[in-house]
Write an enzyme that holds these catalytic residues in place. Structure first.
Site, mmCIF file in Angstrom:
data_model
loop_
_atom_site.group_PDB
_atom_site.id
_atom_site.type_symbol
_atom_site.label_atom_id
_atom_site.label_comp_id
_atom_site.label_asym_id
_atom_site.label_seq_id
_atom_site.Cartn_x
_atom_site.Cartn_y
_atom_site.Cartn_z
ATOM 1 N N CYS A 454 8.157 2.020 0.942
ATOM 2 C CA CYS A 454 8.300 0.710 0.299
ATOM 3 C C CYS A 454 8.320 0.844 -1.219
ATOM 4 C CB CYS A 454 7.180 -0.232 0.739
ATOM 5 S SG CYS A 454 5.524 0.446 0.505
ATOM 6 N N HIS A 827 0.949 -1.472 -0.139
ATOM 7 C CA HIS A 827 2.351 -1.799 0.153
ATOM 8 C C HIS A 827 3.004 -2.368 -1.097
ATOM 9 C CE1 HIS A 827 5.840 -3.024 2.437
ATOM 10 N NE2 HIS A 827 5.670 -4.289 2.091
#
Length: 996
Positions: A454, A827
């Site tokens: 990510c 994330h």
């Protein structure tokens, strides 16, 4: 005597009178009498018991039978013979069409009086055969319960040997067909009692003969895995599983999941039906068996079955949390389904619309069960927030309803996620990402997460949304020697023209991956961005060009032309320059060094540096011992921050130093106009220290991006161990260091240094301070005298040439957000919008700049949220409030685009000229063919997927509409329903919906 008894029973006397007369007859029956009289009385009592039209008549028949069986055993044994019983069981009793339903009760009643008789064994043998025949005829639940009651009381009648196994299998078949036809609560409770009697008989047989268990379970699986049945088998089968010893679980599950004769469709059907069993009340260990089977399928990597079953059943399981009677088991199954479904957010997102309703219902219930379930549910939701961060638009309503509930710590969350994952090898699930039906409604394309990538996806999307950079990359010529830039061009082209909802950046990842990064581990997106830009810059710099030079403007001087056309694409788009000056505090000698940069790394000011007053702008004079003052003669400016300058007489002599200004939300009628007056441009050079307005979008007492930039640009005292070696003094001396921007980049990248090394834990910790992000930023840039003179001549605005600061205006275009508390975990996702010039070719023909009121500012441009494969519409309000709702989600890397202005007009005009010549980027032939082929391939994949999925879905058992559980509870404040603790399992309607 039989005639007297019959006359009394059939008479119209009141029951109390009848009872007295019957009592006399019964007392007389206890005396010795002849065989014929006994036989007549046994026939009459049998008739009353089996065909009596009232309960009273059947009770009298029962009493008489019991008296004769006790006081006249020989006559009773003669009457209660094998032939008579066979006739009762096979032909029934009573007139045709009105056969008695009490034959089994009658036999059970009579058996207690012949247990010691010589004929007992022959009767038991007969019953062993007849009960097997009966269950093969699929009797009703009531008749099955009577058989079970008979066999439980008289186990001698239970079939033996192979017949016993067959009996168990057929009894399970019967249970599979049980249906409760009534919705009345009394009828439902009676049905549940009947099912428990039948399953209780199985438990008794299995305890005595464990060899019958596995064949019985095999038959059970055959029933629930059948895809040929028109109707799904009854959930009453759940009552069978609860009696299977748990020590057999591992072996049973292992045999099932490794049986090659069981097809995926059959297994999916069986698992789906087992999950429906969570609605069966009073069952024990049902949730354990369901979870064990799901884990068994994960162990043999049957991920497609798990995915389909989870997505089709998880909402129904969730709805059962409304009912206290099945809540515990349903919650256990829900926890495993969610915590194991870690490859995609799909399952969790299916529940998001229903969570607020359920939480409200549980709070209203106010029972121990509801309180415990709320806390477990909140823990589960926070685990999902942690695993699938980056969906603030979806999560805010849920976060609001659970904000008062306990929040688990990160270690607890990681433990839960770690112990429930289907597999520790994420690449085993790679083929299941993503499962998106169609392209995002935004028209944008997502990027597949290849295992903690990510950090790369968010950077790529931010660079892609930098439209000037994207167009330049797409316009690069074919046949170049820059492999990394070529791969970026291909990736951008697919993001622009692919029909897929998301594409894989695998090729670009392998080419751009820093060699020191650990495969599969989370990385720092800022570190990746620096490495990527540096690689691209070095490739072009060493002569491996794919970039076609921008056409020179007719207005460009030779010096400016040389200045711009000798830059690499990265320098043109992201490159800026900064002057670092160090002044010795002893001899006052100043040394300076100019450096190029592609991003500014902004440290957080110490906690004791507070924002002054109501403004969020940190004033430079609060940091250094001296500050810049305006010059008496602008032509004498040298750019040194330590030269004492006096303000013009017409100005306030206490004017503050040059600051970074931010613009935020304005009231109607008060639209910011940063391009008018003295706010921007060479007018600012006349008085670079004029005060700017306060930032409007920063929360009170919070830090802002401008605070961090001002701190970055403020003077730093070099003392003690940090003393400066002065060449003039030839020794270490106290000194002051200051940084000044001398060239603002076209795209300004700001990295907020949120990660710092903690020597206690030997880890990098994260600064979670909220930082307000301005949508418009004014940056002070020092202008050299020769540049000032040339720009002044171009603009003809009458500004005096000289060295001084001018404000360069930047518009926010991307924000990369880090969710988590450590750089090694968490994330990344990003918010982006396309910032372009409203006036496409720079300045109007008259050469005068357009004012801000003629330009779409701030908030009208659409924002998008990029979170790996998911792309959705968003807003600047969501960008601004993200940390308020999710404290671990913080802005990390910001992208700003420079507005056309005095300093940037040359590059903007060059870009505009390129746009006029080329229009939309024209891709070379090979790239266009590759995209076309992939789009065709995607359509073929979609058709194949649709066919396969249709086959899977058709195999899944149909279940009642799960949302009725929510709708039934809606606005039903007066009924107890299934949620009220006083309901004890729910009202009649809700209870029927629960079970069936």
């Amino acid at each position: 005597m039989d005639k007297i008894l019959e006359a009394v029973v059939m008479s119209s006397y009141p029951n109390n009178v009848k009872q007295g007369l019957v009592r006399r007859v019964i007392e007389a029956a206890k005396q010795p009498m002849d065989s014929e009289q006994c036989w007549s009385m046994l026939e009459l009592s049998t008739k009353l018991y089996l065909t009596g039209d009232t309960k009273y008549k059947r009770e009298i028949g029962k009493e008489v039978l019991e008296v004769y069986g006790h006081y006249h055993p020989e006559e009773f044994e003669e009457f209660f013979n094998v032939r008579f019983l066979l006739s009762l069981l096979q032909e029934g009793y009573g007139p045709l069409g009105k056969r008695s339903h009490y034959v089994l009760d009658y036999i059970q009643l009579g058996l207690q009086f012949i247990l010691e008789s010589p004929s007992a064994n022959s009767i038991f043998s007969l019953l062993r055969i007849e009960v097997l025949r009966k269950v093969c005829e699929r009797p009703s639940p009531k008749q099955c319960a009577k058989i079970s009651k008979l066999l439980t009381q008289h186990p001698q009648c239970i079939p033996v040997g192979k017949h016993q196994v067959l009996f168990c299998q057929q009894l399970i078949r019967c249970i599979g067909q049980f249906q409760c036809v009534s919705e009345g609560e009394e009828d439902i409770m009676e049905f549940l009692e009947q099912v428990n009697k039948v399953s209780g008989l199985l438990q008794r047989i299995w305890r005595a003969q464990t060899s019958a268990i596995l064949p019985s379970l095999k038959e059970l699986f055959t029933i629930i895995s059948s895809t040929e049945e028109q109707e799904a088998p009854s959930n009453a089968l759940a009552s069978v599983v609860q009696f299977v010893p748990l020590e057999l679980m591992d072996g049973v599950i292992r045999n099932l999941t490794n049986d090659d004769s069981i097809t995926d469709v059959q297994m999916m059907t069986a698992v789906g039906r087992m999950i429906d069993w969570v609605s069966w009340p009073l069952g024990k260990n049902i949730d354990k068996w369901i979870i064990a089977l799901l884990k068994g399928l994960a162990a043999v990597k049957k991920f497609s079955i798990l995915i389909e079953v989870t997505l089709s059943k998880i909402e129904k399981v969730f709805s059962k949390l409304l009912y206290p009677i099945v809540r515990e088991g349903a919650l256990s199954v829900l926890q495993y389904m969610l915590l194991s479904f870690q490859h995609s957010h799909e399952a969790f997102h299916l529940l998001l619309p229903h969570i607020p309703r359920l939480v409200a219902s549980l709070k209203k219930e106010d029972s121990n069960s509801a309180t415990s379930s709320l806390e477990q549910l909140a823990e589960l939701i926070h685990c999902m927030f942690f695993r699938f961060s980056g969906f603030p638009d979806l999560y805010e309503p849920v976060l609001e309803v659970i904000k008062a509930l306990p929040i688990p710590n990160e270690d607890r969350i990681k433990h839960l996620l770690g112990q429930n994952a289907w597999t520790s090898q994420k690449n085993e699930l790679a083929c299941f990402y993503p499962r998106l039906a169609s392209k995002s409604e935004t028209g944008k394309i997502g990027l597949i997460n290849l295992g903690n990538t990510c950090y790369m996806n968010s950077i790529i999307q931010s660079l892609f949304m930098a439209s000037d950079f994207r167009h330049s990359v797409l316009n690069l010529t074919e046949g170049n020697s820059q492999p990394l830039m070529t791969k970026l061009q291909w990736l951008f082209a697919f993001l622009e023209h692919s029909q897929r909802p998301a594409i894989s950046p695998e090729s670009f990842l392998s080419a751009s991956w820093p060699p020191w990064f650990t495969p599969g581990a989370q990385q720092d997106c800022s570190e990746y961005l620096k490495y990527l830009l540096d690689r691209l810059h070095e490739e072009e710099k060493t002569g491996k060009r794919i970039y076609q030079k921008l056409k020179e403007s007719n207005l460009m001087s030779q010096a400016v032309e040389h200045h711009y056309l000798n830059k690499t694409l990265i320098e043109k788009m992201f490159g800026g320059k900064m002057m670092t000056k160090i002044r010795c505090l002893k001899c006052l000698n100043v040394s300076s060094r100019e450096e190029a940069f592609t991003d500014l790394s902004l440290a957080f000011p110490p906690p004791d540096r507070h924002v002054r007053g109501s403004t969020s702008v940190l004033q430079v004079e609060e940091i250094g011992p001296q500050f810049i003052e305006p010059p008496e003669n602008p032509s004498q400016l040298t750019g040194s921050p330590w030269i004492q300058r006096k303000a013009p007489m017409a100005r306030n002599p206490a004017a503050p130093p040059m600051l970074v200004e931010t613009l935020g939300f304005q009231e109607p009628g008060e639209v910011a106009d940063p391009l008018n007056g003295n706010a921007v441009g060479m007018d600012a050079a006349k008085d670079p220290l004029s005060a700017f307005g306060e930032q409007a979008c920063a929360p009170k007492d919070s830090r802002s991006v401008s605070d961090l930039i001002n701190y970055f640009l403020s003077p730093e005292r070099l003392t003690a161990e940090n003393k400066y070696h002065c060449e003039k003094c030839a020794s270490l001396q106290d000194a002051e260091k200051v940084a000044e921007l001398t060239e603002g980049p076209h795209y300004l990248i700001l990295t907020l240094l949120r990660f710092s090394f903690d020597p206690r834990t030997m880890k990098r910790k994260k600064i979670l301070d909220n930082v307000s992000i301005p949508v418009v930023l004014k940056l002070p840039v020092l202008v050299a005298p020769e540049e000032t003179k040339e720009v002044c001549q171009r603009e003809k605005d009458g500004a005096s040439p000289g060295s001084g600061f001018m404000s360069v205006v930047y518009d926010l275009c991307s924000v990369v957000v880090h969710s988590g508390i450590s750089s090694e975990s968490g994330h990344y996702y990003c918010y982006s919008r396309e910032c372009t010039d409203t006036i496409p070719h720079g300045h109007p023909q008259d050469g005068t700049p357009k004012s801000a009121s003629d330009k779409q500012l701030d908030f009208e441009i659409q924002w998008y949220l990029f979170n790996d494969t998911r792309v959705s519409f968003s807003s600047f309000e969501s960008v601004s409030n993200i940390t308020s709702f999710f404290p671990k989600d913080t802005a990390y890397v910001l992208f700003y685009r420079q507005r056309p202005g005095r300093q940037s007009c040359l590059l903007h005009e060059a870009l505009a000229e390129a746009g006029r010549l080329h229009g939309e980027p024209s891709l070379h032939k090979d790239l266009m063919e590759a995209i076309s082929k992939d789009n065709i391939l995607y359509l073929q994949e979609q058709e194949k997927e649709a066919r396969n999925r249709a086959a899977y879905i058709s195999a899944l058992p149909k279940s009642p509409l799960w949302w009725r559980d929510f709708d039934r509870d809606k606005d039903d404040d007066n009924s107890s329903g299934g949620c009220s603790p006083a309901a004890g399992g729910g009202g009649s309607g809700s209870f029927h919906g629960l079970v069936f």
